[in-house]
Scaffold this motif. Structure first.
Motif, PDB file in Angstrom:
ATOM      1  N   ARG A 148      -3.667  11.179 -10.651  1.00 31.76           N
ATOM      2  CA  ARG A 148      -3.979  10.494  -9.556  1.00 31.76           C
ATOM      3  C   ARG A 148      -3.306   9.082  -9.498  1.00 31.76           C
ATOM      4  NH1 ARG A 148      -9.915  10.012  -7.749  1.00 31.76           N
ATOM      5  NH2 ARG A 148      -9.808   8.363  -9.023  1.00 31.76           N
ATOM      6  N   GLU A 149      -3.414   8.512 -10.419  1.00 32.74           N
ATOM      7  CA  GLU A 149      -2.917   7.024 -10.478  1.00 32.74           C
ATOM      8  C   GLU A 149      -1.652   6.806 -10.608  1.00 32.74           C
ATOM      9  OE1 GLU A 149      -5.280   3.310 -12.344  1.00 32.74           O
ATOM     10  OE2 GLU A 149      -3.809   4.065 -13.878  1.00 32.74           O
ATOM     11  N   ARG A 150      -0.956   7.863 -11.565  1.00 36.72           N
ATOM     12  CA  ARG A 150       0.603   7.698 -11.673  1.00 36.72           C
ATOM     13  C   ARG A 150       1.112   8.563 -10.412  1.00 36.72           C
ATOM     14  NH1 ARG A 150       0.794   8.847 -18.019  1.00 36.72           N
ATOM     15  NH2 ARG A 150       3.011   8.007 -17.440  1.00 36.72           N
ATOM     16  N   LYS A 151       0.427   8.942  -9.479  1.00 37.64           N
ATOM     17  CA  LYS A 151       1.000   9.389  -8.218  1.00 37.64           C
ATOM     18  C   LYS A 151       1.740  10.790  -8.526  1.00 37.64           C
ATOM     19  CE  LYS A 151       1.265   5.223  -5.784  1.00 37.64           C
ATOM     20  NZ  LYS A 151       1.008   4.482  -4.714  1.00 37.64           N
ATOM     21  N   VAL A 172      -7.545  11.473 -13.254  1.00 34.59           N
ATOM     22  CA  VAL A 172      -7.424  10.188 -12.693  1.00 34.59           C
ATOM     23  C   VAL A 172      -5.996   9.662 -13.129  1.00 34.59           C
ATOM     24  CG1 VAL A 172      -8.429   7.868 -12.619  1.00 34.59           C
ATOM     25  CG2 VAL A 172      -9.857  10.014 -13.186  1.00 34.59           C
ATOM     26  N   SER A 173      -5.729   9.954 -14.081  1.00 28.47           N
ATOM     27  CA  SER A 173      -4.301   9.340 -14.539  1.00 28.47           C
ATOM     28  C   SER A 173      -3.270  10.240 -13.569  1.00 28.47           C
ATOM     29  CB  SER A 173      -4.068   9.409 -16.086  1.00 28.47           C
ATOM     30  OG  SER A 173      -3.135  10.638 -16.196  1.00 28.47           O
ATOM     31  N   ARG A 206     -11.428   4.156  -8.830  1.00 27.46           N
ATOM     32  CA  ARG A 206     -10.116   4.383  -8.286  1.00 27.46           C
ATOM     33  C   ARG A 206      -9.319   4.748  -9.724  1.00 27.46           C
ATOM     34  NH1 ARG A 206      -8.631   3.708  -3.261  1.00 27.46           N
ATOM     35  NH2 ARG A 206     -10.206   2.993  -2.058  1.00 27.46           N
ATOM     36  N   THR A 207      -9.315   3.713 -10.714  1.00 26.81           N
ATOM     37  CA  THR A 207      -8.472   3.398 -11.923  1.00 26.81           C
ATOM     38  C   THR A 207      -9.067   4.082 -13.068  1.00 26.81           C
ATOM     39  OG1 THR A 207      -9.536   1.568 -12.550  1.00 26.81           O
ATOM     40  CG2 THR A 207      -7.604   1.054 -11.091  1.00 26.81           C
ATOM     41  N   VAL A 208      -7.947   4.538 -13.787  1.00 26.79           N
ATOM     42  CA  VAL A 208      -8.214   5.145 -14.996  1.00 26.79           C
ATOM     43  C   VAL A 208      -9.283   4.075 -15.915  1.00 26.79           C
ATOM     44  CG1 VAL A 208      -7.504   5.617 -17.377  1.00 26.79           C
ATOM     45  CG2 VAL A 208      -6.126   6.298 -15.549  1.00 26.79           C
ATOM     46  N   GLU A 209      -9.069   2.729 -15.783  1.00 26.16           N
ATOM     47  CA  GLU A 209      -9.908   1.949 -16.475  1.00 26.16           C
ATOM     48  C   GLU A 209     -11.335   1.941 -16.094  1.00 26.16           C
ATOM     49  OE1 GLU A 209      -7.080   1.004 -15.512  1.00 26.16           O
ATOM     50  OE2 GLU A 209      -5.947   0.945 -17.578  1.00 26.16           O
ATOM     51  N   SER A 210     -11.535   2.089 -14.904  1.00 28.34           N
ATOM     52  CA  SER A 210     -12.956   1.957 -14.330  1.00 28.34           C
ATOM     53  C   SER A 210     -13.581   3.373 -14.539  1.00 28.34           C
ATOM     54  CB  SER A 210     -13.002   1.704 -12.926  1.00 28.34           C
ATOM     55  OG  SER A 210     -12.145   2.181 -11.965  1.00 28.34           O
ATOM     56  N   GLU A 264      -5.685  10.732  -3.645  1.00 29.26           N
ATOM     57  CA  GLU A 264      -4.760  10.031  -4.000  1.00 29.26           C
ATOM     58  C   GLU A 264      -5.301   8.310  -4.010  1.00 29.26           C
ATOM     59  OE1 GLU A 264      -1.827  10.064  -0.744  1.00 29.26           O
ATOM     60  OE2 GLU A 264      -1.108  11.634  -1.355  1.00 29.26           O
TER      61      GLU A 264
END
Lengths: 325, 350
Positions: B184-187, B181-182, B263-267, B350
């Motif tokens: 993915r989130e950090r592209k 996820v990270s 979507r995000t690392v937090e969730s 993505e």
């Protein structure tokens, strides 16, 4: 193993077929929509092999979307793209092993060193450049063993450019390679780009720096709201739109709303947030008249600048805005 | 391989240099083994019966001392009445025997009534025997012989150690997918997408790295159990390895399934905590299910970790399974396939 051998062989073949006869990049009527927003709205251009081609435009004009759809990173909604004769959506691996890409705001594994990152990316390409050479090209020799997470913004930018160079590729896509760099690093990167061009690379770059486009690019396309509004050699573009020279009068020296009387030889007057710009075909005649007028009106002309017309003026003339408003 | 190995190496370095994830993957399970082992380590062990012996005069004392001290199952402490009763209250004595001149009085800790009866029976038998001998009737009584039978004996720590391993592998599978996820989130995945590297290799290398860590964890936990508490070492490595691969794969798949929903690392962290927390405590990996109330046992039967723990107990320390290995296998397989299909359905690069 299979996935590895196949594309590299096809790529060699493509290299032999392709040699010099095909254009490096052909983009025709490219379209990309996000809902109702037309990010790229019918863009066409051709980049020949060995050329440095610049896509110039303000932020949000569609530069990044053009780059990402051209290399197949984003699916396109219409139009055609050929990279050395190959469609990036049909043959993604063939295309990707022939292009080096630097993306805006790129990030990498945070706890790998610069050298390890370069080595890792090098392993993805059929043929690669030496790590030391890449480090030297982007001026990161001293940071080779620093972890990526410890790099400054400018160093990260240079690393991302370096990673576009690790493969022995024919075409480089650089998306705003110099934004966020200090002036010295910018000039060094220009040297690198010119060196790569002499090495035979085709370079497609986007920028919102006009001086960069004028200095580096053989040809530029000016893009605004997803459409190309001018395309050609920088000198030709300027000559096409201006035979005049520009006189810039800072606005705080002119009372707001004051209408200048029509001055001799002035063909056009532009007023934006900072300057009043007069374009003249006969600098001496206009200046003499401007001097007399200023004396009558008790205006100071101390900070007035006279210059050649630039791409900025072309952009201003075509859109009524400055490129970095 | 020319591409794959550098990718695996990059992942390993990236994880190895992150002290936090190193602690969670390796330090935390060791700490767990150590702490719980100290708490539960002694339970279920057969310890000698501790007798407090108090003399207050009388004729029976001669026989009494000899009687208690010659029995190897007893450990005798001679002391005065007050300190002996104090020790009894603290649980340091099982039974206190008082010779008070008129007879023998036994005081015992209420939780250890069985031990008190045992001691009382022993002493009574002795006096009965004396009396019968004096009457000349002893020789007619057939002798009673005691014989210990070899049965596998499990301490709490034996039960607990495979549970810790199951928990660690579950957490590795679930929390490990946060890395993706990270990326993915950090592209970073997007950046890699611009190179000729096929994206599924990126995922493949991540899974391989996870399996490598799983085996390191297994080694560390088994070693810790042996070093600190002499938990028996597994004798058949192949089934153990097979179960570890299979169970890890199940939870890796479940992890990717969970993070493909957000979507995000937090969730992603949130949804993983929501799944792993109840699983950790309700799966019966830390204590036998008999200790659980009936309703919780139902919940336990729904959680995949229960079955993984059950199989690992069998594979690691040879504790008989609760559900049967084939049930364990089928349930885990169901979770593996189900989460895999869901992950494919909701996957996002993505």
């Amino acid at each position: 193993m299979m996935g590895k051998i196949l594309p590299s062989r096809r790529c060699e073949k493509a290299r032999e077929e392709g040699a010099k006869s095909v254009s490096a990049i052909v983009v025709q009527e490219l379209r990309k929509y996000y809902g109702t927003v037309k990010a790229v709205d019918g863009v066409s251009f051709t980049v020949e092999q060995g050329e440095i081609f610049g896509l110039l435009g303000p932020n949000g004009a569609g530069k990044t979307t053009t780059v990402e759809t051209s290399i197949g990173l984003l699916p396109r909604d219409g139009g055609e793209v050929r990279i050395l004769g190959h469609d990036p959506q049909e043959e993604p691996l063939v295309v990707k092993s022939q292009v080096g890409v630097q993306l805006q705001m790129a990030q990498f594994f945070p706890r790998l060193s610069v050298l390890e990152t370069i080595r890792l990316f090098g392993s993805f390409y059929p043929r690669k450049r030496k790590e030391k050479e890449v480090l030297a090209l982007v001026g990161l020799e001293e940071k080779a063993h620093a972890l990526v997470e410890k790099l400054s913004g400018g160093q990260l930018k240079r690393l991302s450019v370096g990673l576009a160079l690790v493969g022995e590729v024919d075409i480089l896509f650089l998306d705003e390679p110099t934004s966020g760099l200090d002036p010295q690093s910018r000039r060094n990167l220009w040297e690198t780009i010119l060196w790569l061009q002499r090495e035979g690379k085709t370079i497609f770059l986007t920028t919102h720096y006009l001086d960069e486009a004028e200095k580096l690019c053989h040809r530029v396309a000016i893009i605004d709201h997803g459409r190309i509004i001018a395309l050609g050699k920088p000198k030709d573009l300027i000559a096409e739109h201006f035979v005049e020279k520009a006189i810039e009068i800072p606005l705080d020296e002119v009372e707001d709303g004051r209408e200048f009387p029509p001055l001799q030889s002035v063909t056009k007057t532009e007023r934006d947030a900072e300057n009043l710009t007069l374009y003249t075909v006969d600098l001496a005649a206009t200046f003499a008249e401007l001097g007399r007028y200023a004396e009558e009106q008790k205006l100071s002309l101390r900070n007035v600048v006279v210059r050649e017309a630039t791409l900025e003026d072309v952009f201003l003339k075509l859109t009524g805005r400055r490129i970095r408003d | 391989m020319k591409v794959f190995l550098p990718l695996v190496g990059a992942h390993l370095k990236n994880i190895y240099r992150d002290r936090m994830s190193l602690f969670w993957f390796l330090g935390f399970p060791i700490l767990f083994v150590f702490l719980f082992g100290i708490i539960f380590g002694g339970m279920g062990d057969s310890s000698p019966l501790v007798l407090g012996i108090v003399f207050q005069g009388g004729v029976l004392e001669q026989g009494g001392i000899a009687l208690c001290e010659e029995n190897p199952a007893f450990r005798c402490v001679q002391e005065d009445l007050a300190s002996s009763l104090e020790a009894l209250k603290q649980g340091k004595r099982d039974v206190v025997i008082v010779f008070d001149g008129e007879g023998i009085r036994l005081s015992y800790h209420p939780e250890r009534i069985d031990r008190a009866h045992l001691v009382a029976g022993y002493i009574q038998r002795f006096f009965l025997e004396e009396r019968l001998r004096a009457l000349g009737a002893w020789s007619n009584i057939p002798p009673v012989r005691l014989e210990a039978v070899e049965v596998p004996h499990f301490r709490q720590i034996d039960y607990f150690l495979p549970g810790v391993l199951a928990m660690a592998l579950m957490q590795l599978g679930l929390f490990g997918s946060l890395d993706f996820v990270s990326l993915r989130e950090r592209k970073i995945i997007r950046q890699l997408g611009a190179t000729p590297l096929p994206k599924r290799w990126l995922l493949g290398s991540e899974i391989v790295v996870r399996m490598i860590i799983a085996f390191v964890q297994t080694g560390v936990i088994i070693t810790a159990g042996w070093v600190f508490f002499r938990v028996r070492l597994p004798h058949a490595l192949v089934p153990l390895f097979a179960w570890i691969l299979f169970g890890s794969a199940t939870f890796v798949s479940l992890g990717y399934c969970l993070v493909s929903l957000v979507r995000t690392v937090e969730s992603a962290e949130g949804i993983i905590q929501m799944v792993q927390f109840p699983m950790m405590f309700l799966s019966g990996i830390f204590f036998p299910p008999e200790m659980m109330p009936e309703t919780l046992r139902l919940v336990m039967k729904l959680l995949p970790l229960s079955y993984f723990g059950d199989a690992l107990r069998k594979a690691m320390v040879d504790i008989p399974t609760q559900f049967g290995l084939s049930t364990d296998f089928l349930v885990l397989l169901g979770w593996l396939c189900g989460s895999f299909v869901l992950a494919l359905r909701f996957w996002r690069w993505e």
